[in-house]
Design a protein around this motif. Structure first.
Motif, mmCIF file in Angstrom:
data_model
loop_
_atom_site.group_PDB
_atom_site.id
_atom_site.type_symbol
_atom_site.label_atom_id
_atom_site.label_comp_id
_atom_site.label_asym_id
_atom_site.label_seq_id
_atom_site.Cartn_x
_atom_site.Cartn_y
_atom_site.Cartn_z
ATOM 1 N N PRO A 28 -3.400 6.220 7.198
ATOM 2 C CA PRO A 28 -3.493 7.541 7.833
ATOM 3 C C PRO A 28 -2.584 8.571 7.170
ATOM 4 C CG PRO A 28 -2.658 5.862 9.373
ATOM 5 C CD PRO A 28 -3.003 5.160 8.109
ATOM 6 N N VAL A 29 -1.507 8.135 6.538
ATOM 7 C CA VAL A 29 -0.592 9.087 5.911
ATOM 8 C C VAL A 29 -0.995 9.387 4.467
ATOM 9 C CG1 VAL A 29 1.805 9.538 5.249
ATOM 10 C CG2 VAL A 29 1.287 8.347 7.404
ATOM 11 N N THR A 30 -1.160 8.346 3.656
ATOM 12 C CA THR A 30 -1.417 8.564 2.222
ATOM 13 C C THR A 30 -2.901 8.714 1.903
ATOM 14 O OG1 THR A 30 -1.677 6.218 1.743
ATOM 15 C CG2 THR A 30 0.564 7.116 1.657
ATOM 16 N N GLY A 31 -3.760 8.243 2.764
ATOM 17 C CA GLY A 31 -5.193 8.291 2.487
ATOM 18 C C GLY A 31 -5.676 7.193 1.558
ATOM 19 N N MET A 32 -4.742 6.343 1.079
ATOM 20 C CA MET A 32 -5.137 5.288 0.134
ATOM 21 C C MET A 32 -5.739 4.084 0.869
ATOM 22 S SD MET A 32 -4.362 6.742 -2.619
ATOM 23 C CE MET A 32 -4.434 5.497 -3.882
ATOM 24 N N ALA A 33 -6.707 3.430 0.221
ATOM 25 C CA ALA A 33 -7.340 2.248 0.805
ATOM 26 C C ALA A 33 -6.368 1.068 0.764
ATOM 27 C CB ALA A 33 -8.606 1.902 0.042
ATOM 28 N N ARG A 34 -6.495 0.184 1.738
ATOM 29 C CA ARG A 34 -5.560 -0.936 1.861
ATOM 30 C C ARG A 34 -6.295 -2.261 2.073
ATOM 31 N NH1 ARG A 34 -2.138 1.151 6.883
ATOM 32 N NH2 ARG A 34 -4.264 1.651 7.513
ATOM 33 N N ASP A 35 -5.606 -3.334 1.705
ATOM 34 C CA ASP A 35 -6.087 -4.671 2.037
ATOM 35 C C ASP A 35 -5.609 -5.008 3.441
ATOM 36 O OD1 ASP A 35 -7.132 -5.237 -0.664
ATOM 37 O OD2 ASP A 35 -5.027 -5.179 -1.245
#
Ligand code: 2M8
Length: 448
Positions: free
Chosen positions: A302-309
């Motif tokens: 939610p903060v960085t917008g980067m996808a996560r595992d």
């Protein structure tokens, strides 16, 4: 920016060098992943190798697909290694014992018991297109490969959708870091920290360390103990797909692999329409693609917008500044503003635009992060094959300028002619294995 020291090759010399590498690594039945370090066929390497071979020889590319599919398991899994007759790689068939303990594994060829990212539909697309650009025999060969391999690749996608969606959301999970293809990426550090090798781990001797310039380019012994322990767990349950997901000590929803699954479902659906394959199967592929694309987008921080595992065993998101964070750029689905923002991050100073990089192509870990290790395998180096994937998918998704930039910069890096497995982002030095087949193959495709 610092400049690489090695001499650069021109286009013709580079293309000939790439073809020469593929020919040199060809046993006649398979093009091995590399001459010394990896003397067998790896699943996702084989797909990229087919992409390169398709530009040289459609029939040879088609045979590569047939060799790979000769190792497919009866339940649909495409194993991560189809073994040649060569020795010199550990763990080999004696360690895996897949056919001894699992009825789905073929007796011949010998195979490993885990999988790798599904990129094979992209290879089939490339072979079919190359065949159609030519005429006569090439075209017929490609069309016949399309008919025979489509149902096999469908079964492979179905296997992933059936056995590797433990949360039921479409986020496809891996049961071993090797399945991700990014073996020792910091993405897996926390999940591996929870894997405790048993005292009954059978002893073993690594064979990889003397085949690279510096042992520091490869994973550590502590990492290898965990890699081997997971295989031991799997062998003990007879490589039963459901049992491994239920009880194995490593289970992580892999956002990068999931994005590739989306792409492959879509490409396979398109090929299926062209070849009049069963409508309900094509509809299933589209359904899986839509569900898994939504799952990729749902992983965003939610903060960085980067996808996560997502570590299923620990029940938590894994936030690491790795290239996998850009998975939505592979599978699409962001709205235009979000997409432009993500491209700006990729091209910005923490990634491709970092001022110390020799070539503006994606590193595997952000050079601005404390986790960045510039010569250590999947912990920082630039991998031409990953650049090719982003470039190919971005072009498909309409991000032509970024795709063209990645192509040009990776070719500049690779014009040292070593066809290295990976490159040092701060010096341009070739690392890992030289004459690595997938590097040669993607260079060939780019130069075509
Ligand atoms: C590397 O992985 C193998 C294990 O599968 C190894 O280190 O022995 C990874 O880079 C993987 O992505 C790749 O497919 C394989 C062969 O190139 O090597």
């Amino acid at each position: 920016a610092p400049q690489p020291q090695r001499p650069r090759l021109g286009t013709v010399a580079l293309a000939s060098g790439a073809a020469w590498v593929l020919a040199g690594n060809d046993t006649g039945v398979m093009v091995t992943a590399s001459p010394r370090l990896y003397p067998h066929m790896w699943s996702w390497d084989a797909a990229f190798i087919m992409v390169g071979l398709a530009q040289l020889d459609v029939d040879r590319a088609a045979r590569e697909m047939e060799t790979l599919l000769s190792g497919q398991w009866a339940d649909g899994m495409i194993p991560h290694i189809v073994f040649s007759e060569e020795n010199g790689y550990f763990p080999g068939p004696d360690r895996w014992q897949t056919a001894v303990v699992c009825e789905h594994a073929p007796a011949r060829p010998h195979t490993s018991g885990i999988c790798q990212p599904p990129v094979h539909a992209i290879a089939l697309r490339k072979i079919v297109d190359a065949g159609r650009r030519r005429s006569g025999a090439d075209r017929r060969r490609a069309e016949s490969l399309l008919r025979t391999s489509w149902p096999r690749l469908f079964a492979w996608q179905r296997w992933l959708a059936t056995y590797r969606d433990p949360l039921g959301t479409g986020l496809i999970a891996v049961t071993h870091g090797w399945e991700s293809g990014m073996d020792n990426s910091p993405r897996w550090d926390s999940a591996y920290a929870a894997v405790r090798p048993g005292s009954n781990l059978p002893p073993y001797v690594r064979e990889d360390l003397d085949k690279v310039g510096d042992e520091g380019e490869r994973p550590t012994d502590a990492e290898y103990d965990r890699y081997l322990w997971l295989i031991e767990e799997m062998r003990r349950v007879g490589y039963r797909a459901d049992e491994i997901v239920r009880t194995g000590s490593f289970l992580v929803g892999d956002v990068f692999l999931t994005a590739l699954f989306v792409l492959s479902c879509e490409v396979l659906a398109e090929l299926g329409e062209e070849a009049n394959q069963p409508e309900e199967q094509i509809a299933l592929l589209r359904h899986w693609a839509a569900r898994s694309r939504a799952a990729v987008l749902d992983t965003r921080d939610p903060v960085t917008g980067m996808a996560r595992d997502y570590d299923v065993r620990a029940g938590k998101w894994v936030s690491v500044p790795s290239i996998a964070g850009f998975a939505p750029l592979l599978c699409g689905g962001l709205d235009p503003r979000q997409q432009a923002e993500m491209v700006a991050v990729l091209e910005g100073p923490d990634w491709m635009g970092h001022p110390d990089l020799v070539a503006a192509t994606p590193p595997t870990v952000s050079p601005s992060s404390p986790q960045f290790m510039p010569k250590q395998y999947w912990r920082g180096p630039q991998w031409p094959v990953i650049s090719w994937l982003f470039s190919w998918a971005m072009r498909r998704g309409g991000l032509d300028d970024t795709a063209a930039g990645i192509r040009a910069e990776t070719l500049r890096l690779a014009s040292d002619g070593t066809f290295a497995e990976y490159y040092h982002p701060l010096t341009g030095a070739p690392l890992g294995s030289l004459s690595q087949s997938w590097t040669a193959a993607v260079v060939l495709d780019w130069l075509y």
